[in-house]
Design a protein around this motif. Structure first.
Motif, PDB file in Angstrom:
ATOM      1  N   ASP A 348      29.571  50.925   4.040  1.00 26.68           N
ATOM      2  CA  ASP A 348      30.274  49.699   3.707  1.00 26.68           C
ATOM      3  C   ASP A 348      30.043  48.671   4.807  1.00 26.68           C
ATOM      4  N   GLN A 349      30.777  47.565   4.781  1.00 31.30           N
ATOM      5  CA  GLN A 349      30.553  46.504   5.767  1.00 31.30           C
ATOM      6  C   GLN A 349      30.789  46.981   7.191  1.00 31.30           C
ATOM      7  N   ARG A 350      31.694  47.913   7.375  1.00 25.83           N
ATOM      8  CA  ARG A 350      32.064  48.360   8.723  1.00 25.83           C
ATOM      9  C   ARG A 350      31.137  49.439   9.264  1.00 25.83           C
ATOM     10  N   GLY A 351      30.263  49.987   8.408  1.00 23.72           N
ATOM     11  CA  GLY A 351      29.494  51.164   8.780  1.00 23.72           C
ATOM     12  C   GLY A 351      30.155  52.439   8.325  1.00 23.72           C
ATOM     13  N   GLY A 352      31.192  52.316   7.476  1.00 25.78           N
ATOM     14  CA  GLY A 352      31.856  53.481   6.908  1.00 25.78           C
ATOM     15  C   GLY A 352      31.063  54.046   5.742  1.00 25.78           C
ATOM     16  N   GLY A 353      31.043  55.370   5.620  1.00 27.67           N
ATOM     17  CA  GLY A 353      30.233  56.013   4.599  1.00 27.67           C
ATOM     18  C   GLY A 353      30.720  55.755   3.186  1.00 27.67           C
ATOM     19  N   ARG A 354      29.792  55.551   2.275  1.00 23.91           N
ATOM     20  CA  ARG A 354      30.066  55.437   0.840  1.00 23.91           C
ATOM     21  C   ARG A 354      29.371  56.589   0.123  1.00 23.91           C
ATOM     22  N   PRO A 355      29.997  57.189  -0.919  1.00 25.39           N
ATOM     23  CA  PRO A 355      31.418  57.068  -1.250  1.00 25.39           C
ATOM     24  C   PRO A 355      32.257  57.953  -0.331  1.00 25.39           C
ATOM     25  N   THR A 356      33.559  57.623  -0.242  1.00 27.30           N
ATOM     26  CA  THR A 356      34.481  58.464   0.506  1.00 27.30           C
ATOM     27  C   THR A 356      35.268  59.371  -0.431  1.00 27.30           C
ATOM     28  N   GLY A 357      35.727  58.831  -1.546  1.00 27.47           N
ATOM     29  CA  GLY A 357      36.435  59.642  -2.532  1.00 27.47           C
ATOM     30  C   GLY A 357      35.509  60.064  -3.656  1.00 27.47           C
ATOM     31  N   ALA A 358      36.042  60.063  -4.856  1.00 28.70           N
ATOM     32  CA  ALA A 358      35.264  60.494  -6.013  1.00 28.70           C
ATOM     33  C   ALA A 358      34.217  59.471  -6.407  1.00 28.70           C
ATOM     34  N   ALA A 359      34.400  58.225  -5.970  1.00 32.24           N
ATOM     35  CA  ALA A 359      33.467  57.158  -6.308  1.00 32.24           C
ATOM     36  C   ALA A 359      33.518  56.110  -5.199  1.00 32.24           C
ATOM     37  N   CYS A 360      32.653  55.123  -5.291  1.00 33.16           N
ATOM     38  CA  CYS A 360      32.654  54.036  -4.315  1.00 33.16           C
ATOM     39  C   CYS A 360      33.707  52.998  -4.677  1.00 33.16           C
ATOM     40  N   ASP A 361      34.140  52.246  -3.686  1.00 37.25           N
ATOM     41  CA  ASP A 361      35.063  51.143  -3.921  1.00 37.25           C
ATOM     42  C   ASP A 361      34.275  49.868  -4.191  1.00 37.25           C
ATOM     43  N   SER A 362      34.764  49.043  -5.119  1.00 36.29           N
ATOM     44  CA  SER A 362      34.228  47.693  -5.254  1.00 36.29           C
ATOM     45  C   SER A 362      34.638  46.883  -4.029  1.00 36.29           C
ATOM     46  N   GLY A 363      33.864  45.883  -3.712  1.00 35.56           N
ATOM     47  CA  GLY A 363      34.150  45.068  -2.546  1.00 35.56           C
ATOM     48  C   GLY A 363      33.425  45.558  -1.311  1.00 35.56           C
ATOM     49  N   ALA A 364      33.709  44.905  -0.195  1.00 35.72           N
ATOM     50  CA  ALA A 364      32.957  45.140   1.039  1.00 35.72           C
ATOM     51  C   ALA A 364      33.401  46.373   1.813  1.00 35.72           C
ATOM     52  N   VAL A 365      34.603  46.897   1.512  1.00 32.33           N
ATOM     53  CA  VAL A 365      35.175  47.971   2.319  1.00 32.33           C
ATOM     54  C   VAL A 365      35.390  49.226   1.484  1.00 32.33           C
ATOM     55  N   GLU A 366      35.039  50.355   2.038  1.00 34.96           N
ATOM     56  CA  GLU A 366      35.296  51.666   1.445  1.00 34.96           C
ATOM     57  C   GLU A 366      36.538  52.250   2.115  1.00 34.96           C
ATOM     58  N   VAL A 367      37.656  52.240   1.408  1.00 36.85           N
ATOM     59  CA  VAL A 367      38.928  52.667   1.987  1.00 36.85           C
ATOM     60  C   VAL A 367      38.855  54.133   2.408  1.00 36.85           C
ATOM     61  N   GLY A 368      39.307  54.401   3.637  1.00 34.25           N
ATOM     62  CA  GLY A 368      39.351  55.770   4.146  1.00 34.25           C
ATOM     63  C   GLY A 368      38.048  56.283   4.703  1.00 34.25           C
ATOM     64  N   ALA A 369      37.022  55.454   4.748  1.00 31.14           N
ATOM     65  CA  ALA A 369      35.712  55.911   5.228  1.00 31.14           C
ATOM     66  C   ALA A 369      35.720  56.144   6.731  1.00 31.14           C
ATOM     67  N   THR A 370      34.971  57.132   7.154  1.00 27.99           N
ATOM     68  CA  THR A 370      34.737  57.359   8.580  1.00 27.99           C
ATOM     69  C   THR A 370      33.633  56.431   9.047  1.00 27.99           C
ATOM     70  N   ILE A 371      33.908  55.652  10.088  1.00 25.99           N
ATOM     71  CA  ILE A 371      32.960  54.640  10.544  1.00 25.99           C
ATOM     72  C   ILE A 371      31.974  55.242  11.511  1.00 25.99           C
ATOM     73  N   ASP A 372      30.700  55.016  11.231  1.00 26.31           N
ATOM     74  CA  ASP A 372      29.626  55.473  12.104  1.00 26.31           C
ATOM     75  C   ASP A 372      29.534  54.524  13.294  1.00 26.31           C
ATOM     76  N   LEU A 373      29.857  55.009  14.496  1.00 21.25           N
ATOM     77  CA  LEU A 373      29.955  54.147  15.665  1.00 21.25           C
ATOM     78  C   LEU A 373      28.616  53.543  16.063  1.00 21.25           C
ATOM     79  N   ILE A 374      27.536  54.082  15.568  1.00 17.13           N
ATOM     80  CA  ILE A 374      26.228  53.522  15.917  1.00 17.13           C
ATOM     81  C   ILE A 374      26.108  52.078  15.434  1.00 17.13           C
ATOM     82  N   PHE A 375      26.845  51.744  14.350  1.00 20.95           N
ATOM     83  CA  PHE A 375      26.810  50.370  13.865  1.00 20.95           C
ATOM     84  C   PHE A 375      27.731  49.469  14.670  1.00 20.95           C
ATOM     85  N   ALA A 376      28.804  50.029  15.174  1.00 20.15           N
ATOM     86  CA  ALA A 376      29.762  49.223  15.925  1.00 20.15           C
ATOM     87  C   ALA A 376      29.212  48.785  17.271  1.00 20.15           C
ATOM     88  N   ASP A 377      28.348  49.599  17.903  1.00 20.91           N
ATOM     89  CA  ASP A 377      27.880  49.248  19.235  1.00 20.91           C
ATOM     90  C   ASP A 377      26.664  48.347  19.242  1.00 20.91           C
TER      91      ASP A 377
END
Length: 380
Positions: A348-377
């Protein structure tokens, strides 16, 4: 045989001389001791050559004040490491990139730039990449960032910029005028166009993915995004919420005018809460979009499209990752709305994995996703 050997010997001499004439790309460090415009200009002179090169900084957290715009014609990278700010002092622009240029600007903040001597804050007719860049509080009669070449924007923020002319102040942040624009994982907030396209104005191709548009204003239409004339464009997995226009299309607008009617397709996005209408003009759907009213009703008719939804969103804030985002609240129907087989996005926009639940979220953010810190740095 002697003639053959003589020819090879001559060729070897030519190859050696050719190799000696090719200089390696330069790697120049600005600072300590010259963390100013003069130091930057000297470094730029060293790398803006046919061999190209990279500029980095050993300045700590520093602001470099510009008293004139710079021009770049070759393959150049300027990497501020997230600690360098370029300031135009509300009197000067920053860079003009020539047709021959291939430039990456990374980990930099550009602020208080204006149109000066006919050149805007950033003006590109070459190939430009903005990577983990902040473009804030820049002003111009027209869009502060002009693209007539190829512009790739990734993990960047555009905030508080404005295009002030009531007749041609198009694109409060970016005016894509005849160029090719790609925006990924970026946020546009509080930008204003006195004419059209509060955040982005485009008359040619663009692609926007995993990005957030909030509180932008297009006085003449297209509070967030305005497309006119040609161009085949797509807005996907993006959040367009709370933008403004006093006339029409406060979210997304495509006028379809000109001799060649362009297309603007919206896919798996949230377009909601935009003043004077979420959607307007000649738009198409890729499905799995959501809107809080009926304004997109003539467009959001594809598979998974929903209108008149209660799309409660959190405020624009730091939800992890390199840019601010808007998190769908619990119970928002955008959550788990896009089947994983349709999603085809890894992050997602933050670097969080898609999908997190049973499907992907519409929009820029995947709620509850674990963010890959490689994108944050910033070292992806």
């Amino acid at each position: 045989m002697r003639n053959v050997l003589k020819w090879f010997g001559g060729a070897a001499v030519v190859l050696v001389l050719t190799a000696l004439s090719i200089r390696p790309a330069a790697a120049i460090v600005v600072g300590p001791g010259n963390c100013n415009e003069s130091g930057l200009s000297s470094a730029l002179a060293a790398v803006d050559t046919p061999s190209g090169g990279t500029i980095t900084f050993n300045c700590g957290t520093a602001t470099i004040n510009f008293t004139s715009g710079k021009q770049i014609a070759n393959t150049v990278t300027i990497d501020g490491g997230g600690t360098i700010t370029f300031d135009g002092g509300n009197a000067h622009g920053f860079f003009q990139f020539f047709f021959s240029s291939h430039v990456t600007l990374k980990g930099l903040t550009f602020q208080h730039g204006i149109l000066s001597n006919g050149v805007r804050a950033l003006e590109n007719i070459g190939a430009l990449r903005l990577d983990h860049v902040k473009v804030i509080n820049n002003n111009s009669t027209r869009g502060p960032v002009l693209n007539s070449g190829t512009l790739d924007v990734v993990w960047s923020t555009f905030s508080g910029n404005s295009a002030t002319s009531g007749t041609d102040g198009d694109g409060g942040a970016i005016e894509n005028n005849g160029g090719s624009l790609s925006v990924l994982a970026s946020t546009f907030n509080g930008n204003t166009a006195a004419h059209q396209g509060g955040a982005i104005f485009s008359n040619s191709d663009f692609s926007i993915t995993n990005s957030t548009f909030n509180n932008n204003t297009g006085t003449g239409g297209g509070g967030a995004i305005y497309q006119e004339q040609g161009g085949n464009s797509i807005l996907s997995f993006s959040t367009v919420v709370g933008n403004h226009s006093p006339v029409f299309g406060a979210g997304v607008y495509n006028d379809g005018g000109g001799s060649s009617q362009g297309t603007l397709t919206i896919f798996s996005s949230i377009v909601s809460g935009n003043e004077t209408g979420n959607c307007d003009g000649l738009l198409q759907t890729g499905g799995y979009n959501l809107s809080n009213g009926t304004g997109c009703g003539g467009v959001f008719t594809g598979t998974g499209d929903l209108i008149n939804q209660n799309l409660v969103m959190g405020a624009l804030t730091n939800n992890g990752g390199p840019t601010q985002t808007m998190l769908p609240a619990a119970g928002n129907p955008a959550i788990n709305h896009v089947p994983s087989g349709v999603c085809q996005l890894q992050y997602d926009q933050r670097g969080g994995g898609r999908p997190t639940g049973a499907a992907c979220d519409s929009g820029a953010v995947e709620v509850g996703a674990t963010i890959d810190l490689i994108f944050a740095d910033g070292f992806e």
